[in-house]
Design a protein around this motif. Structure first.
Motif, PDB file in Angstrom:
ATOM      1  N   GLN A 122     -11.011 -14.952  32.355  1.00  0.00           N
ATOM      2  CA  GLN A 122     -10.401 -15.558  31.179  1.00  0.00           C
ATOM      3  C   GLN A 122     -10.279 -17.050  31.433  1.00  0.00           C
ATOM      4  O   GLN A 122      -9.765 -17.474  32.468  1.00  0.00           O
ATOM      5  CB  GLN A 122      -9.041 -14.949  30.897  1.00  0.00           C
ATOM      6  N   LEU A 123     -10.754 -17.834  30.493  1.00  0.00           N
ATOM      7  CA  LEU A 123     -10.680 -19.285  30.610  1.00  0.00           C
ATOM      8  C   LEU A 123      -9.226 -19.729  30.496  1.00  0.00           C
ATOM      9  O   LEU A 123      -8.536 -19.381  29.542  1.00  0.00           O
ATOM     10  CB  LEU A 123     -11.520 -19.941  29.509  1.00  0.00           C
ATOM     11  N   VAL A 124      -8.750 -20.471  31.494  1.00  0.00           N
ATOM     12  CA  VAL A 124      -7.376 -20.937  31.521  1.00  0.00           C
ATOM     13  C   VAL A 124      -7.310 -22.411  31.136  1.00  0.00           C
ATOM     14  O   VAL A 124      -6.449 -22.820  30.359  1.00  0.00           O
ATOM     15  CB  VAL A 124      -6.751 -20.733  32.924  1.00  0.00           C
ATOM     16  N   GLN A 125      -8.260 -23.215  31.642  1.00  0.00           N
ATOM     17  CA  GLN A 125      -8.184 -24.659  31.428  1.00  0.00           C
ATOM     18  C   GLN A 125      -9.566 -25.272  31.557  1.00  0.00           C
ATOM     19  O   GLN A 125     -10.332 -24.917  32.454  1.00  0.00           O
ATOM     20  CB  GLN A 125      -7.247 -25.272  32.472  1.00  0.00           C
ATOM     21  N   LEU A 126      -9.893 -26.176  30.665  1.00  0.00           N
ATOM     22  CA  LEU A 126     -11.113 -26.973  30.757  1.00  0.00           C
ATOM     23  C   LEU A 126     -10.788 -28.230  31.544  1.00  0.00           C
ATOM     24  O   LEU A 126      -9.787 -28.904  31.269  1.00  0.00           O
ATOM     25  CB  LEU A 126     -11.624 -27.332  29.359  1.00  0.00           C
ATOM     26  N   LEU A 127     -11.613 -28.569  32.519  1.00  0.00           N
ATOM     27  CA  LEU A 127     -11.408 -29.763  33.347  1.00  0.00           C
ATOM     28  C   LEU A 127     -12.536 -30.747  33.030  1.00  0.00           C
ATOM     29  O   LEU A 127     -13.623 -30.657  33.583  1.00  0.00           O
ATOM     30  CB  LEU A 127     -11.420 -29.398  34.835  1.00  0.00           C
ATOM     31  N   SER A 128     -12.287 -31.644  32.106  1.00  0.00           N
ATOM     32  CA  SER A 128     -13.325 -32.570  31.666  1.00  0.00           C
ATOM     33  C   SER A 128     -12.702 -33.908  31.310  1.00  0.00           C
ATOM     34  O   SER A 128     -11.555 -33.978  30.860  1.00  0.00           O
ATOM     35  CB  SER A 128     -14.058 -31.995  30.449  1.00  0.00           C
ATOM     36  N   THR A 129     -13.476 -34.968  31.475  1.00  0.00           N
ATOM     37  CA  THR A 129     -13.033 -36.298  31.069  1.00  0.00           C
ATOM     38  C   THR A 129     -13.633 -36.688  29.724  1.00  0.00           C
ATOM     39  O   THR A 129     -13.320 -37.759  29.204  1.00  0.00           O
ATOM     40  CB  THR A 129     -13.418 -37.351  32.122  1.00  0.00           C
ATOM     41  N   ASP A 130     -14.490 -35.829  29.174  1.00  0.00           N
ATOM     42  CA  ASP A 130     -15.127 -36.098  27.890  1.00  0.00           C
ATOM     43  C   ASP A 130     -14.308 -35.477  26.765  1.00  0.00           C
ATOM     44  O   ASP A 130     -14.200 -34.252  26.675  1.00  0.00           O
ATOM     45  CB  ASP A 130     -16.536 -35.520  27.879  1.00  0.00           C
ATOM     46  N   PRO A 131     -13.722 -36.279  25.878  1.00  0.00           N
ATOM     47  CA  PRO A 131     -12.898 -35.733  24.797  1.00  0.00           C
ATOM     48  C   PRO A 131     -13.666 -34.791  23.871  1.00  0.00           C
ATOM     49  O   PRO A 131     -13.093 -33.872  23.300  1.00  0.00           O
ATOM     50  CB  PRO A 131     -12.431 -36.968  24.028  1.00  0.00           C
ATOM     51  N   GLN A 132     -14.961 -34.984  23.740  1.00  0.00           N
ATOM     52  CA  GLN A 132     -15.762 -34.119  22.871  1.00  0.00           C
ATOM     53  C   GLN A 132     -15.817 -32.677  23.376  1.00  0.00           C
ATOM     54  O   GLN A 132     -15.960 -31.737  22.594  1.00  0.00           O
ATOM     55  CB  GLN A 132     -17.188 -34.665  22.728  1.00  0.00           C
ATOM     56  N   ASP A 133     -15.680 -32.484  24.682  1.00  0.00           N
ATOM     57  CA  ASP A 133     -15.708 -31.130  25.250  1.00  0.00           C
ATOM     58  C   ASP A 133     -14.551 -30.285  24.742  1.00  0.00           C
ATOM     59  O   ASP A 133     -14.678 -29.069  24.583  1.00  0.00           O
ATOM     60  CB  ASP A 133     -15.674 -31.186  26.780  1.00  0.00           C
ATOM     61  N   TYR A 134     -13.425 -30.915  24.469  1.00  0.00           N
ATOM     62  CA  TYR A 134     -12.243 -30.182  24.023  1.00  0.00           C
ATOM     63  C   TYR A 134     -12.347 -29.729  22.569  1.00  0.00           C
ATOM     64  O   TYR A 134     -11.569 -28.904  22.118  1.00  0.00           O
ATOM     65  CB  TYR A 134     -10.984 -31.026  24.239  1.00  0.00           C
ATOM     66  N   LEU A 135     -13.311 -30.258  21.832  1.00  0.00           N
ATOM     67  CA  LEU A 135     -13.550 -29.826  20.456  1.00  0.00           C
ATOM     68  C   LEU A 135     -14.523 -28.646  20.390  1.00  0.00           C
ATOM     69  O   LEU A 135     -14.682 -28.051  19.325  1.00  0.00           O
ATOM     70  CB  LEU A 135     -14.086 -31.003  19.627  1.00  0.00           C
ATOM     71  N   ASN A 136     -15.162 -28.320  21.502  1.00  0.00           N
ATOM     72  CA  ASN A 136     -16.119 -27.226  21.552  1.00  0.00           C
ATOM     73  C   ASN A 136     -15.365 -25.890  21.616  1.00  0.00           C
ATOM     74  O   ASN A 136     -14.581 -25.649  22.536  1.00  0.00           O
ATOM     75  CB  ASN A 136     -17.028 -27.392  22.777  1.00  0.00           C
ATOM     76  N   GLN A 137     -15.613 -25.006  20.654  1.00  0.00           N
ATOM     77  CA  GLN A 137     -14.938 -23.708  20.567  1.00  0.00           C
ATOM     78  C   GLN A 137     -15.226 -22.819  21.772  1.00  0.00           C
ATOM     79  O   GLN A 137     -14.465 -21.912  22.069  1.00  0.00           O
ATOM     80  CB  GLN A 137     -15.377 -22.991  19.284  1.00  0.00           C
ATOM     81  N   GLN A 138     -16.299 -23.083  22.481  1.00  0.00           N
ATOM     82  CA  GLN A 138     -16.684 -22.279  23.646  1.00  0.00           C
ATOM     83  C   GLN A 138     -15.680 -22.402  24.793  1.00  0.00           C
ATOM     84  O   GLN A 138     -15.558 -21.507  25.611  1.00  0.00           O
ATOM     85  CB  GLN A 138     -18.068 -22.725  24.124  1.00  0.00           C
TER      86      GLN A 138
END
Length: 73
Positions: free
Chosen positions: A44-60
């Motif tokens: 189960q995905l708990v947290q996305l670790l990214s510095t790209d703000p666009q990644d957080y808009l991805n429903q995946q």
């Protein structure tokens, strides 16, 4: 990192270390994610670790997404 909050440390940090033992870092489609292994072997995905703000808009990469074999379902 400094975190200012009116909550106590016990409200933010869990005392039970076993809850963190199931967590691990996994790369999903080139993005680093924190996942928790479930009893049936999926993740189960708990947290996305990214510095790209666009990644957080991805429903995946929504927290709570169930992953089987590194792919979202």
């Amino acid at each position: 990192m400094i975190h200012y909050t009116p909550l106590s440390d016990y409200d933010i940090i869990e005392d039970d270390v076993s809850s963190y033992e199931k967590h691990q870092t996994m790369t999903i489609n080139g993005k680093m994610c924190r996942v928790e292994q479930l009893d049936d072997g999926s993740y189960q995905l708990v947290q996305l670790l990214s510095t790209d703000p666009q990644d957080y808009l991805n429903q995946q990469y929504l927290p709570g997404t169930i992953l089987t074999n590194g792919l979202s379902t």
